[in-house]
Motif scaffolding. Structure first.
Motif, PDB file in Angstrom:
ATOM      1  N   ASP A 254      -2.949   3.826  -8.570  1.00 43.76           N
ATOM      2  CA  ASP A 254      -3.148   5.050  -9.034  1.00 43.76           C
ATOM      3  C   ASP A 254      -3.039   6.189  -8.304  1.00 43.76           C
ATOM      4  OD1 ASP A 254      -3.517   3.459 -11.475  1.00 43.76           O
ATOM      5  OD2 ASP A 254      -5.689   3.577 -11.338  1.00 43.76           O
ATOM      6  N   SER A 255      -3.052   5.831  -6.957  1.00 45.42           N
ATOM      7  CA  SER A 255      -3.294   7.188  -6.099  1.00 45.42           C
ATOM      8  C   SER A 255      -2.060   7.974  -6.199  1.00 45.42           C
ATOM      9  CB  SER A 255      -3.369   6.591  -4.614  1.00 45.42           C
ATOM     10  OG  SER A 255      -3.380   7.782  -3.533  1.00 45.42           O
ATOM     11  N   LYS A 256      -2.093   9.198  -6.177  1.00 47.61           N
ATOM     12  CA  LYS A 256      -1.261  10.154  -6.126  1.00 47.61           C
ATOM     13  C   LYS A 256      -0.832  10.647  -4.766  1.00 47.61           C
ATOM     14  CE  LYS A 256      -1.118  10.207 -10.647  1.00 47.61           C
ATOM     15  NZ  LYS A 256      -0.600   8.832 -11.126  1.00 47.61           N
ATOM     16  N   GLN A 257      -1.924  10.428  -3.887  1.00 47.20           N
ATOM     17  CA  GLN A 257      -1.448  10.921  -2.505  1.00 47.20           C
ATOM     18  C   GLN A 257      -0.747   9.603  -1.891  1.00 47.20           C
ATOM     19  OE1 GLN A 257      -5.720  11.309  -1.873  1.00 47.20           O
ATOM     20  NE2 GLN A 257      -5.366  13.533  -1.325  1.00 47.20           N
ATOM     21  N   ARG A 258      -0.236  10.060  -0.578  1.00 46.67           N
ATOM     22  CA  ARG A 258       0.571   9.132   0.411  1.00 46.67           C
ATOM     23  C   ARG A 258      -0.409   8.250   1.154  1.00 46.67           C
ATOM     24  NH1 ARG A 258       3.789  11.290   5.065  1.00 46.67           N
ATOM     25  NH2 ARG A 258       1.766  12.311   5.070  1.00 46.67           N
ATOM     26  N   ILE A 259      -0.706   7.084   1.127  1.00 42.25           N
ATOM     27  CA  ILE A 259      -1.632   6.251   1.620  1.00 42.25           C
ATOM     28  C   ILE A 259      -0.805   5.153   2.388  1.00 42.25           C
ATOM     29  CG2 ILE A 259      -3.448   6.628   0.106  1.00 42.25           C
ATOM     30  CD1 ILE A 259      -2.824   4.018  -1.438  1.00 42.25           C
ATOM     31  N   GLU A 260      -1.424   4.775   3.380  1.00 41.49           N
ATOM     32  CA  GLU A 260      -1.181   3.758   4.423  1.00 41.49           C
ATOM     33  C   GLU A 260      -2.111   3.197   5.305  1.00 41.49           C
ATOM     34  OE1 GLU A 260       2.188   3.289   7.946  1.00 41.49           O
ATOM     35  OE2 GLU A 260       1.810   5.290   7.187  1.00 41.49           O
ATOM     36  N   GLU A 261      -2.230   1.741   5.453  1.00 44.59           N
ATOM     37  CA  GLU A 261      -3.169   1.210   6.339  1.00 44.59           C
ATOM     38  C   GLU A 261      -2.151   0.669   7.694  1.00 44.59           C
ATOM     39  OE1 GLU A 261      -6.682  -1.975   6.279  1.00 44.59           O
ATOM     40  OE2 GLU A 261      -5.452  -1.902   4.534  1.00 44.59           O
ATOM     41  N   LYS A 262      -2.570   1.279   8.532  1.00 44.20           N
ATOM     42  CA  LYS A 262      -2.009   0.739   9.942  1.00 44.20           C
ATOM     43  C   LYS A 262      -2.524  -0.321  10.558  1.00 44.20           C
ATOM     44  CE  LYS A 262       1.016   4.560  10.806  1.00 44.20           C
ATOM     45  NZ  LYS A 262       1.059   5.682  11.798  1.00 44.20           N
ATOM     46  N   PHE A 263      -2.168  -1.509  11.055  1.00 41.61           N
ATOM     47  CA  PHE A 263      -3.091  -2.591  11.728  1.00 41.61           C
ATOM     48  C   PHE A 263      -2.432  -2.628  13.258  1.00 41.61           C
ATOM     49  CE2 PHE A 263      -2.574  -5.150   7.536  1.00 41.61           C
ATOM     50  CZ  PHE A 263      -3.314  -4.300   6.792  1.00 41.61           C
ATOM     51  N   SER A 264      -3.414  -3.008  13.993  1.00 40.38           N
ATOM     52  CA  SER A 264      -3.308  -3.355  15.354  1.00 40.38           C
ATOM     53  C   SER A 264      -4.249  -4.318  15.792  1.00 40.38           C
ATOM     54  CB  SER A 264      -3.556  -2.057  16.264  1.00 40.38           C
ATOM     55  OG  SER A 264      -4.822  -1.471  15.968  1.00 40.38           O
ATOM     56  N   HIS A 265      -3.591  -4.956  16.898  1.00 41.82           N
ATOM     57  CA  HIS A 265      -4.461  -6.138  17.535  1.00 41.82           C
ATOM     58  C   HIS A 265      -4.739  -7.235  16.497  1.00 41.82           C
ATOM     59  CE1 HIS A 265      -5.842  -2.508  19.785  1.00 41.82           C
ATOM     60  NE2 HIS A 265      -5.219  -3.156  20.835  1.00 41.82           N
ATOM     61  N   VAL A 266      -3.521  -7.376  15.857  1.00 47.93           N
ATOM     62  CA  VAL A 266      -3.423  -8.560  14.661  1.00 47.93           C
ATOM     63  C   VAL A 266      -3.570  -9.982  15.526  1.00 47.93           C
ATOM     64  CG1 VAL A 266      -2.356  -9.704  12.809  1.00 47.93           C
ATOM     65  CG2 VAL A 266      -2.215  -7.165  13.261  1.00 47.93           C
ATOM     66  N   ARG A 267      -4.701 -10.855  15.113  1.00 44.93           N
ATOM     67  CA  ARG A 267      -4.972 -12.007  15.679  1.00 44.93           C
ATOM     68  C   ARG A 267      -4.971 -12.970  14.425  1.00 44.93           C
ATOM     69  NH1 ARG A 267      -7.651  -8.313  17.713  1.00 44.93           N
ATOM     70  NH2 ARG A 267      -9.747  -8.519  17.150  1.00 44.93           N
ATOM     71  N   ILE A 268      -4.227 -14.024  14.530  1.00 51.06           N
ATOM     72  CA  ILE A 268      -4.027 -15.090  13.329  1.00 51.06           C
ATOM     73  C   ILE A 268      -4.448 -16.501  13.974  1.00 51.06           C
ATOM     74  CG2 ILE A 268      -2.448 -16.189  11.768  1.00 51.06           C
ATOM     75  CD1 ILE A 268      -0.984 -13.686  11.851  1.00 51.06           C
ATOM     76  N   GLN A 269      -5.291 -17.233  13.423  1.00 54.23           N
ATOM     77  CA  GLN A 269      -5.576 -18.618  13.765  1.00 54.23           C
ATOM     78  C   GLN A 269      -5.536 -19.503  12.300  1.00 54.23           C
ATOM     79  OE1 GLN A 269      -9.681 -18.019  15.535  1.00 54.23           O
ATOM     80  NE2 GLN A 269      -8.657 -19.053  17.174  1.00 54.23           N
TER      81      GLN A 269
ATOM     82  N   ILE B 155       0.769  -1.199  -0.089  1.00 53.95           N
ATOM     83  CA  ILE B 155      -0.080  -0.169   0.142  1.00 53.95           C
ATOM     84  C   ILE B 155       0.928   1.426   0.078  1.00 53.95           C
ATOM     85  CG2 ILE B 155      -1.880   1.476   1.429  1.00 53.95           C
ATOM     86  CD1 ILE B 155      -3.083  -1.316   2.095  1.00 53.95           C
ATOM     87  N   ILE B 156       1.703   1.302   0.864  1.00 52.23           N
ATOM     88  CA  ILE B 156       2.747   2.502   1.179  1.00 52.23           C
ATOM     89  C   ILE B 156       3.500   2.704  -0.341  1.00 52.23           C
ATOM     90  CG2 ILE B 156       4.891   3.467   2.077  1.00 52.23           C
ATOM     91  CD1 ILE B 156       3.804   1.931   4.747  1.00 52.23           C
ATOM     92  N   ALA B 157       3.795   1.653  -1.082  1.00 54.55           N
ATOM     93  CA  ALA B 157       4.690   1.492  -2.434  1.00 54.55           C
ATOM     94  C   ALA B 157       3.839   1.653  -3.360  1.00 54.55           C
ATOM     95  CB  ALA B 157       5.515   0.295  -2.400  1.00 54.55           C
ATOM     96  N   HIS B 158       2.447   1.903  -3.397  1.00 56.71           N
ATOM     97  CA  HIS B 158       1.566   1.997  -4.305  1.00 56.71           C
ATOM     98  C   HIS B 158       1.529   0.852  -5.380  1.00 56.71           C
ATOM     99  CE1 HIS B 158       0.045   6.189  -3.246  1.00 56.71           C
ATOM    100  NE2 HIS B 158       1.515   6.117  -2.876  1.00 56.71           N
ATOM    101  N   ASP B 159       2.009  -0.308  -5.090  1.00 56.77           N
ATOM    102  CA  ASP B 159       2.350  -1.544  -5.617  1.00 56.77           C
ATOM    103  C   ASP B 159       1.170  -2.325  -5.993  1.00 56.77           C
ATOM    104  OD1 ASP B 159       3.441  -3.635  -6.811  1.00 56.77           O
ATOM    105  OD2 ASP B 159       5.110  -3.854  -5.343  1.00 56.77           O
ATOM    106  N   LYS B 160       0.445  -2.116  -7.302  1.00 56.48           N
ATOM    107  CA  LYS B 160      -0.678  -2.743  -7.382  1.00 56.48           C
ATOM    108  C   LYS B 160      -0.549  -4.376  -7.649  1.00 56.48           C
ATOM    109  CE  LYS B 160      -3.999  -2.996 -11.248  1.00 56.48           C
ATOM    110  NZ  LYS B 160      -4.372  -2.390 -12.406  1.00 56.48           N
ATOM    111  N   THR B 161       0.666  -4.606  -8.441  1.00 56.49           N
ATOM    112  CA  THR B 161       0.956  -5.924  -8.740  1.00 56.49           C
ATOM    113  C   THR B 161       1.391  -6.738  -7.599  1.00 56.49           C
ATOM    114  OG1 THR B 161       1.931  -5.143 -10.750  1.00 56.49           O
ATOM    115  CG2 THR B 161       2.477  -7.271 -10.118  1.00 56.49           C
TER     116      THR B 161
END
Length: 162
Positions: free
Chosen positions: A95-110, A40-46
């Motif tokens: 395609d985003s020209k803006q800086r975008i980021e998704e921050k995660f918290s409380h990640v739980r994996i089963q 997401i940070i790198a705008h890496d669609k592929t």
């Protein structure tokens, strides 16, 4: 038949081996989570698209009650549950020209090393400002190409981001 399969597969595998497989799977899934955020940070669609099962997956956004009421007042045709797919998200990121980021918290994996569930809270940032918050869940499958996201659903509370 199912009982026979369970007997043949389950009883012959020592508990320690199953635990080792699960911790290896956990680490691999954590890497997918990190690669997702980095893409997401790198705008890496592929790279984003490569993290999903190519066919048969699902993607849903569910608006929080207050956000739904506010947006519905402006767009009466709006549905609370919005079906979409990862291609649209990957295109948005790429395609985003803006800086975008998704921050995660409380990640739980089963996981049992064949399937997995990942659940976390998120904040989606645009140009460093929180644009949306919610919770997200991924259903994952262990393919011959590694772990892939087969389904995603997330709650959306843009009204709580302010």
């Amino acid at each position: 038949m199912f009982g026979l399969l369970v007997t043949l597969l389950g009883n012959g595998v020592p508990a320690a081996a199953r635990t080792s497989d699960a911790s290896t799977a956990q680490a691999q899934i954590e890497q997918v989570v990190q690669r997702f955020q980095a893409a997401i940070i790198a705008h890496d669609k592929t790279s984003l698209e490569a993290m999903f099962v190519a066919e048969g997956g699902s993607w849903f956004e569910v608006l929080g009650e207050d956000a739904y009421k506010q947006i519905k007042a402006k767009k009466p045709e709006l549905e609370r549950v919005h079906a979409d797919n990862y291609h649209h998200f990957a295109a948005f990121v790429g395609d985003s020209k803006q800086r975008i980021e998704e921050k995660f918290s409380h990640v739980r994996i089963q996981t049992d090393d064949a399937i997995a569930s990942v659940y976390f809270d998120f904040s989606f940032l645009v140009d460093g400002k929180v644009n949306n918050v919610g919770s997200e869940t991924w259903q994952m499958v262990h393919t011959t190409d590694g772990w892939k996201i087969s389904a995603m659903a997330y709650s959306s509370y843009p009204d709580r981001a302010r």
